[in-house]
Design a protein around this motif. Structure first.
Motif, PDB file in Angstrom:
ATOM      1  N   HIS A 243       0.847  -1.185   0.000  1.00  0.00           N
ATOM      2  CA  HIS A 243       0.000   0.000   0.000  1.00  0.00           C
ATOM      3  C   HIS A 243       0.890   1.245   0.000  1.00  0.00           C
ATOM      4  N   CYS A 244       0.321   2.381  -0.283  1.00  0.00           N
ATOM      5  CA  CYS A 244       1.101   3.617  -0.392  1.00  0.00           C
ATOM      6  C   CYS A 244       1.596   4.070   0.983  1.00  0.00           C
ATOM      7  N   THR A 245       2.896   4.074   1.154  1.00  0.00           N
ATOM      8  CA  THR A 245       3.519   4.503   2.397  1.00  0.00           C
ATOM      9  C   THR A 245       4.931   4.991   2.100  1.00  0.00           C
ATOM     10  N   PRO A 246       5.363   6.062   2.772  1.00  0.00           N
ATOM     11  CA  PRO A 246       6.730   6.546   2.548  1.00  0.00           C
ATOM     12  C   PRO A 246       7.781   5.784   3.342  1.00  0.00           C
ATOM     13  N   PHE A 247       7.339   4.811   4.158  1.00  0.00           N
ATOM     14  CA  PHE A 247       8.285   4.106   5.031  1.00  0.00           C
ATOM     15  C   PHE A 247       8.283   2.594   4.817  1.00  0.00           C
ATOM     16  N   GLY A 248       7.835   2.147   3.657  1.00  0.00           N
ATOM     17  CA  GLY A 248       7.713   0.717   3.416  1.00  0.00           C
ATOM     18  C   GLY A 248       8.808   0.129   2.555  1.00  0.00           C
ATOM     19  N   LEU A 249       8.425  -0.877   1.782  1.00  0.00           N
ATOM     20  CA  LEU A 249       9.370  -1.616   0.946  1.00  0.00           C
ATOM     21  C   LEU A 249      10.035  -0.730  -0.103  1.00  0.00           C
ATOM     22  N   LYS A 250       9.256   0.125  -0.736  1.00  0.00           N
ATOM     23  CA  LYS A 250       9.813   0.963  -1.794  1.00  0.00           C
ATOM     24  C   LYS A 250      10.958   1.816  -1.287  1.00  0.00           C
ATOM     25  N   LYS A 251      10.773   2.465  -0.155  1.00  0.00           N
ATOM     26  CA  LYS A 251      11.816   3.319   0.414  1.00  0.00           C
ATOM     27  C   LYS A 251      13.004   2.471   0.861  1.00  0.00           C
ATOM     28  N   SER A 252      12.719   1.307   1.429  1.00  0.00           N
ATOM     29  CA  SER A 252      13.792   0.421   1.877  1.00  0.00           C
ATOM     30  C   SER A 252      14.639  -0.060   0.709  1.00  0.00           C
TER      31      SER A 252
ATOM     32  N   SER B 241      -4.182   2.168   6.463  1.00  0.00           N
ATOM     33  CA  SER B 241      -4.500   1.527   5.186  1.00  0.00           C
ATOM     34  C   SER B 241      -5.542   0.446   5.419  1.00  0.00           C
ATOM     35  N   ILE B 242      -6.303   0.131   4.372  1.00  0.00           N
ATOM     36  CA  ILE B 242      -7.251  -0.978   4.480  1.00  0.00           C
ATOM     37  C   ILE B 242      -6.518  -2.313   4.414  1.00  0.00           C
ATOM     38  N   CYS B 243      -5.260  -2.286   4.014  1.00  0.00           N
ATOM     39  CA  CYS B 243      -4.456  -3.515   3.942  1.00  0.00           C
ATOM     40  C   CYS B 243      -3.823  -3.794   5.307  1.00  0.00           C
ATOM     41  N   ASN B 244      -4.660  -4.121   6.284  1.00  0.00           N
ATOM     42  CA  ASN B 244      -4.133  -4.275   7.643  1.00  0.00           C
ATOM     43  C   ASN B 244      -3.189  -5.462   7.783  1.00  0.00           C
ATOM     44  N   GLY B 245      -3.280  -6.428   6.870  1.00  0.00           N
ATOM     45  CA  GLY B 245      -2.364  -7.556   6.916  1.00  0.00           C
ATOM     46  C   GLY B 245      -0.946  -7.192   6.496  1.00  0.00           C
ATOM     47  N   LEU B 246      -0.794  -6.058   5.831  1.00  0.00           N
ATOM     48  CA  LEU B 246       0.530  -5.606   5.382  1.00  0.00           C
ATOM     49  C   LEU B 246       1.043  -4.427   6.195  1.00  0.00           C
ATOM     50  N   GLN B 247       0.191  -3.897   7.053  1.00  0.00           N
ATOM     51  CA  GLN B 247       0.534  -2.692   7.791  1.00  0.00           C
ATOM     52  C   GLN B 247       1.576  -2.941   8.865  1.00  0.00           C
ATOM     53  N   ASN B 248       2.300  -1.881   9.173  1.00  0.00           N
ATOM     54  CA  ASN B 248       3.230  -1.890  10.294  1.00  0.00           C
ATOM     55  C   ASN B 248       2.670  -0.949  11.357  1.00  0.00           C
ATOM     56  N   PRO B 249       2.019  -1.499  12.391  1.00  0.00           N
ATOM     57  CA  PRO B 249       1.397  -0.644  13.390  1.00  0.00           C
ATOM     58  C   PRO B 249       2.378  -0.071  14.395  1.00  0.00           C
ATOM     59  N   THR B 250       3.622  -0.545  14.390  1.00  0.00           N
ATOM     60  CA  THR B 250       4.601  -0.087  15.367  1.00  0.00           C
ATOM     61  C   THR B 250       5.512   0.975  14.756  1.00  0.00           C
ATOM     62  N   MET B 251       6.358   1.518  15.566  1.00  0.00           N
ATOM     63  CA  MET B 251       7.325   2.511  15.089  1.00  0.00           C
ATOM     64  C   MET B 251       8.684   1.858  14.847  1.00  0.00           C
ATOM     65  N   LYS B 252       8.631   0.644  14.322  1.00  0.00           N
ATOM     66  CA  LYS B 252       9.833  -0.085  13.935  1.00  0.00           C
ATOM     67  C   LYS B 252       9.795  -0.340  12.434  1.00  0.00           C
ATOM     68  N   PRO B 253      10.928  -0.679  11.804  1.00  0.00           N
ATOM     69  CA  PRO B 253      10.909  -0.980  10.367  1.00  0.00           C
ATOM     70  C   PRO B 253       9.930  -2.100  10.055  1.00  0.00           C
ATOM     71  N   SER B 254       9.191  -1.964   8.948  1.00  0.00           N
ATOM     72  CA  SER B 254       8.213  -2.997   8.582  1.00  0.00           C
ATOM     73  C   SER B 254       8.908  -4.276   8.124  1.00  0.00           C
ATOM     74  N   LEU B 255      10.000  -4.159   7.383  1.00  0.00           N
ATOM     75  CA  LEU B 255      10.736  -5.343   6.929  1.00  0.00           C
ATOM     76  C   LEU B 255      11.497  -5.983   8.089  1.00  0.00           C
ATOM     77  N   SER B 256      11.424  -7.298   8.195  1.00  0.00           N
ATOM     78  CA  SER B 256      12.199  -7.990   9.223  1.00  0.00           C
ATOM     79  C   SER B 256      13.666  -8.040   8.792  1.00  0.00           C
ATOM     80  N   GLU B 257      14.543  -8.224   9.747  1.00  0.00           N
ATOM     81  CA  GLU B 257      15.978  -8.274   9.448  1.00  0.00           C
ATOM     82  C   GLU B 257      16.304  -9.448   8.528  1.00  0.00           C
ATOM     83  N   GLU B 258      15.721 -10.600   8.801  1.00  0.00           N
ATOM     84  CA  GLU B 258      16.019 -11.800   8.031  1.00  0.00           C
ATOM     85  C   GLU B 258      15.532 -11.680   6.586  1.00  0.00           C
TER      86      GLU B 258
END
Length: 252
Positions: A107-116, A131-148
């Motif tokens: 979904h459109c976000t300035p802090f997601g995969l595209k920026k990463s 976003s309506i895509c709650n399954g893809l959302q990052n509700p915390t103030m941490k990076p959405s992508l996991s380290e692994e």
């Protein structure tokens, strides 16, 4: 489960035997506290969907299924939140067919995969992006992508498509009304990407055989049908049909 969550999602999990509990989706400490409580009471082991190699390998089987079932595949679109599904599929696809494009969709976000992908590092969000895509959302103030997942994605994924919620909502309604399928926004987002002719002309240029991962059915069906009835119009349907016809023509 993060709260608020769909009542249907919680009920169906309990129907299949799960013991569910919720935590405050916008508070990291709430999640950690609830996890700690469950583990201490049940001696359970916490398994993430994106930060353990075994989980990522399991999701890689989706990529293997594409390779077995579809000949002459040019690209694969995969929903991306924390990255486990995308990392797994990208690993499998690139191992067998390095020439196939693997595209992450979010979904459109300035802090997601595209920026990463642009920064080649996990991005810390500055604020919460709804976003309506709650399954893809990052509700915390941490990076959405996991380290692994991040390292694998940076190595194998070819690009990113961001989809506005309005188009994703139309894709959900399309599946319900035309395909008779129940697909949640986080899964329908890849189909939504294909409904945008601009993506076909740019990120997917010269791609005729395109695979799209459609995953997840956690959606309030009655609500979506009501929205479809309220928003549907002849113009909107004709616009979607024109885009789909273009895609069909390219395949043929």
């Amino acid at each position: 489960m993060p709260s608020p969550c769909l009542k249907y999602k919680r009920k169906i999990a309990e129907f299949y035997g799960a013991i569910s509990s919720t935590y405050n989706a916008t508070c990291d400490k709430s999640r950690e506290s609830e996890l700690s409580r469950i583990q201490s009471e049940s001696e359970a082991h916490f398994i993430t969907s994106s930060n353990e190699k075994s989980s990522i390998c399991g999701q890689a089987t989706v990529g293997l299924e594409f390779m077995k079932q579809v000949k002459d595949l040019d690209a694969v679109l995969v929903p991306c939140g924390s990255g486990g599904l995308l990392a797994g599929i990208a690993t499998a696809v690139k191992a067998l067919r390095p020439d196939i494009k693997v595209i992450g969709v979010e979904h459109c976000t300035p802090f997601g995969l595209k920026k990463s992908m642009e920064m080649r590092e996990r991005v810390w969000p500055e604020y919460y992006v709804p976003s309506i895509c709650n399954g893809l959302q990052n509700p915390t103030m941490k990076p959405s992508l996991s380290e692994e997942s991040a390292g694998i994605i940076f190595q194998y994924v070819d690009g990113v498509i961001q989809v506005p919620d309005e188009l994703t909502s139309k894709a959900v309604q399309f599946f319900l009304t035309q395909m008779k399928m129940v697909v949640e926004p986080s899964g329908a987002i890849t189909a939504a990407a294909l409904m945008d002719s601009e993506n076909l002309e740019n990120s997917l240029k010269d791609c005729q055989n395109i695979g799209a991962v459609i995953s997840g059915g956690n959606v309030d069906i009655l609500k979506e049908l009501a929205e479809a009835a309220k928003k549907s119009s002849i113009e909107e349907e004709e616009s979607i049909n024109r885009t789909l016809q273009k895609l069909i023509e390219r395949i043929n």
